[in-house]
Scaffold this active site. Structure first.
Site, PDB file in Angstrom:
ATOM      1  N   CYS A 103       0.838  -1.211   0.000  1.00 50.66           N
ATOM      2  CA  CYS A 103       0.000   0.000   0.000  1.00 50.66           C
ATOM      3  C   CYS A 103       0.873   1.261   0.000  1.00 50.66           C
ATOM      4  CB  CYS A 103      -0.964  -0.007   1.194  1.00 50.66           C
ATOM      5  SG  CYS A 103      -0.303   0.661   2.722  1.00 50.66           S
ATOM      6  N   ASP A 153       0.153  15.778   5.382  1.00 53.01           N
ATOM      7  CA  ASP A 153      -0.777  15.322   4.347  1.00 53.01           C
ATOM      8  C   ASP A 153      -0.474  16.074   3.048  1.00 53.01           C
ATOM      9  OD1 ASP A 153      -3.877  13.896   4.498  1.00 53.01           O
ATOM     10  OD2 ASP A 153      -3.352  15.099   2.742  1.00 53.01           O
ATOM     11  N   HIS A 188      -4.588   5.351   9.582  1.00 57.99           N
ATOM     12  CA  HIS A 188      -3.941   6.660   9.738  1.00 57.99           C
ATOM     13  C   HIS A 188      -4.863   7.577  10.511  1.00 57.99           C
ATOM     14  CE1 HIS A 188      -6.143   6.591   5.920  1.00 57.99           C
ATOM     15  NE2 HIS A 188      -6.390   7.876   6.093  1.00 57.99           N
TER      16      HIS A 188
HETATM   17  P1  AMP Z   1      -8.482   8.989   4.087  1.00 64.13           P
HETATM   18  O1  AMP Z   1      -9.469   9.572   3.122  1.00 64.13           O
HETATM   19  O2  AMP Z   1      -8.884   9.124   5.513  1.00 64.13           O
HETATM   20  O3  AMP Z   1      -8.087   7.586   3.714  1.00 64.13           O
HETATM   21  O4  AMP Z   1      -7.201   9.904   3.981  1.00 64.13           O
HETATM   22  C1  AMP Z   1      -6.122   9.651   3.131  1.00 64.13           C
HETATM   23  C2  AMP Z   1      -5.243  10.873   3.178  1.00 64.13           C
HETATM   24  O5  AMP Z   1      -3.981  10.540   2.651  1.00 64.13           O
HETATM   25  C3  AMP Z   1      -5.777  12.051   2.350  1.00 64.13           C
HETATM   26  O6  AMP Z   1      -5.947  13.181   3.203  1.00 64.13           O
HETATM   27  C4  AMP Z   1      -4.682  12.283   1.317  1.00 64.13           C
HETATM   28  O7  AMP Z   1      -4.480  13.633   1.012  1.00 64.13           O
HETATM   29  C5  AMP Z   1      -3.466  11.649   2.003  1.00 64.13           C
HETATM   30  N1  AMP Z   1      -2.414  11.175   1.110  1.00 64.13           N
HETATM   31  C6  AMP Z   1      -2.539  10.359   0.052  1.00 64.13           C
HETATM   32  N2  AMP Z   1      -1.347  10.118  -0.511  1.00 64.13           N
HETATM   33  C7  AMP Z   1      -0.433  10.789   0.222  1.00 64.13           C
HETATM   34  C8  AMP Z   1       0.978  10.941   0.148  1.00 64.13           C
HETATM   35  N3  AMP Z   1       1.723  10.340  -0.799  1.00 64.13           N
HETATM   36  N4  AMP Z   1       1.598  11.735   1.056  1.00 64.13           N
HETATM   37  C9  AMP Z   1       0.864  12.359   2.005  1.00 64.13           C
HETATM   38  N5  AMP Z   1      -0.459  12.247   2.141  1.00 64.13           N
HETATM   39  C10 AMP Z   1      -1.110  11.481   1.254  1.00 64.13           C
END
Ligand code: AMP
Length: 118
Positions: free
Chosen positions: A2, A28, A95
């Site tokens: 993942c 984020d 997370h």
């Molecule tokens: P969720 O919708 O709770 O699964 O949140 C996933 C979070 O991961 C979102 O706020 C995205 O902006 C963040 N995200 C996805 N890819 C990355 C990345 N490569 N680096 C930092 N944040 C990320």
């Protein structure tokens, strides 16, 4: 593997705030507030549904340290974890969103709630 496991393995770059043997916190990529940090366990746990109380015990202290590190512990912040489809979880690796740096809104949360009643 993942996307967050790839971040842990340094296969994808991230802006790390705090890290220890078991946990990692990074900014984020798409911040929803002036401070928007993600805190994750290094072991792959799909969501809050699967996490052990022991991991959460240590994760709690880690998140408290993260809030201090980014300077929002005194002003206040919100800790959010989205679980599954209805929770809006996009990344299937546990997370916690730690958001702050401004007064946060608290509006209605459900798409099935156009009147904002619940
Ligand atoms: P969720 O919708 O709770 O699964 O949140 C996933 C979070 O991961 C979102 O706020 C995205 O902006 C963040 N995200 C996805 N890819 C990355 C990345 N490569 N680096 C930092 N944040 C990320």
């Amino acid at each position: 593997m993942c996307i967050f496991c790839k971040i842990i393995n340094n296969e994808i770059p991230s802006n790390v705030i705090l890290e220890n043997e078991d946990f990692m916190a990074f900014h984020d990529i798409n911040p929803k507030a002036p401070v928007h940090v993600l805190a994750i366990p290094k072991i792959h746990v799909e969501s809050f549904n699967e996490v052990s109380p022991q991991t959460m015990k240590n994760m709690t202290k880690f998140m408290q340290d993260v809030a201090k590190e980014v300077g929002i512990d005194k002003s206040g912040y919100r800790v959010i974890t989205n679980v599954g489809d209805n929770g809006g979880q996009e990344v299937k690796h546990l997370h916690f969103h730690i958001v702050g740096g401004a007064k946060l809104a608290w509006s209605h949360l459900s798409d099935a709630d156009p009147m904002g009643k619940f």
